[in-house]
Scaffold this active site. Structure first.
Site, PDB file in Angstrom:
ATOM      1  CE  LYS A  50      -4.342  -1.483   0.306  1.00  0.00           C
ATOM      2  NZ  LYS A  50      -5.410  -1.120  -0.652  1.00  0.00           N
ATOM      3  CD  GLU A  67      -4.996  -3.189  -6.800  1.00  0.00           C
ATOM      4  OE1 GLU A  67      -6.219  -2.934  -6.713  1.00  0.00           O
ATOM      5  OE2 GLU A  67      -4.371  -3.839  -5.936  1.00  0.00           O
ATOM      6  CE  LYS A 111     -10.797  -4.389  -4.367  1.00  0.00           C
ATOM      7  NZ  LYS A 111     -10.457  -3.177  -3.577  1.00  0.00           N
ATOM      8  CG  ASP A 133      -5.150  -9.701   1.757  1.00  0.00           C
ATOM      9  OD1 ASP A 133      -6.203  -9.214   1.310  1.00  0.00           O
ATOM     10  OD2 ASP A 133      -4.155  -9.003   2.053  1.00  0.00           O
TER      11      ASP A 133
END
Length: 323
Positions: free
Chosen positions: A144, A198, A243, A295
């Site tokens: 991140k 991303e 998603k 995850d």
């Protein structure tokens, strides 16, 4: 048919920080549909980024009076977490009614053990280096980033790579950069073996990516919701992160995979921080995905029981959880 909704709170093992903020608890909503003999369950995560709140999502589910048909549901509710929970509950219900696993009903191969990314939370470089040291054994790490200081993000990435030299790496900026920052960061990422970046730019500003020659493939996350804009995204990205909480369920996600592949877009299947009940339906997409990032339960203090097996950085499907 009877439908109910329950809001649940699942503590996260360590503060989960992205470019958007920090959370320490996963708030999920579980839809349960029963026909009097069999019940199906589906879990969703209300996402504040899109204006979703747990109480509102739970109320939408509790007030739903049909249709209890997955195809008709696509028109009855907008894409988002409430429709996802209902859709996944209907898949679970159908699988139990007919005695067939959901993957057979969906016409996909049985999900196999598959490596999943594990997320390293956004922290100062030294803390991210420590995270990487602890998790270096995992096959795939998701880093991140997306701070306002791109030089600090470069330092973060370098220390992660140094402390996890054998792991595959992907980066998630969560809309945190400008095009100039991406242009500065991407060559370093390529040199360090990063396989995907991303959502580097904010949704609504990513038209700037058209024509940008990135040395690392770029993935759309916040920019792709139900996939109605997937054709436009194909000119800006090479990967789409699907998603279920964005597509509004597995039913729409299965068709979106087909649409994306027709545009030569690679598939990433992702998740919010949630329990195995959210991950199990998404595993039905994993066989056609180039990157799997499921995850959520691995980030919690404890998963629901029974939960999906997470062993050696891989996740396995279990019909005891769902479907």
């Amino acid at each position: 048919m009877r439908i109910t909704a329950a809001i649940e709170f699942w503590p996260i093992a360590r503060p989960f920080t992205t470019a958007r903020g920090t959370k320490q608890t996963a708030h999920v909503v579980v839809a349960t549909i029963t026909d009097g003999n069999v019940e199906g369950r589906g879990e969703c995560v209300p996402y504040p980024r899109y204006g979703d709140e747990p109480a509102d999502v739970a109320a939408t589910i509790s007030d739903f009076r049909g249709p209890f048909d997955r195809r008709e549901l696509l028109d009855a509710l907008p894409a988002g977490p409430a429709r996802n929970a209902i859709d996944c509950a209907l898949w679970d219900l159908e699988a139990k009614r007919c005695g067939q696993p959901a993957w057979q009903l969906a016409g996909v191969p049985k999900p196999v053990d598959i490596p999943t990314a594990f997320t390293l939370s956004l922290d100062p470089p030294s803390a991210m280096g420590h995270q990487a040291t602890v998790e270096h054994w995992r096959p795939l790490l998701k880093v991140k980033l997306g701070s306002e200081d791109v030089a600090a993000d470069v330092e973060r990435l370098r220390v992660v790579r140094a402390n996890a030299p054998g792991a595959r790496l992907i980066v998630d900026a969560n809309e945190g950069w400008s095009l100039a920052a991406l242009a500065e960061f991407a060559p370093v990422a390529a040199a360090l073996g990063v396989e995907l970046i991303e959502q580097p730019l904010p949704e609504g500003e990513d038209q700037e990516l058209a024509g940008f020659q990135s040395p690392v493939p770029l993935g759309a996350d916040e920019s792709i919701r139900d996939g109605s804009n997937v054709f436009a995204l194909a000119a800006r990205y090479q990967v789409v992160n699907i998603k279920l909480d964005k597509t509004g369920g597995l039913t729409r996600a299965l068709t979106l995979v087909d649409e994306a592949r027709e545009l030569d877009l690679a598939i990433m299947v992702g998740c919010m921080v949630a329990t195995s009940l959210s991950m199990a339906p998404a595993l039905l997409l994993a066989g056609r995905a180039q990157v799997v990032d499921l995850d959520g339960p691995d980030l919690l203090v404890a998963d629901r029981v029974p939960g999906l097996p997470y062993v050696s950085g891989c996740v396995s499907y279990s019909a005891a959880v769902w479907g």
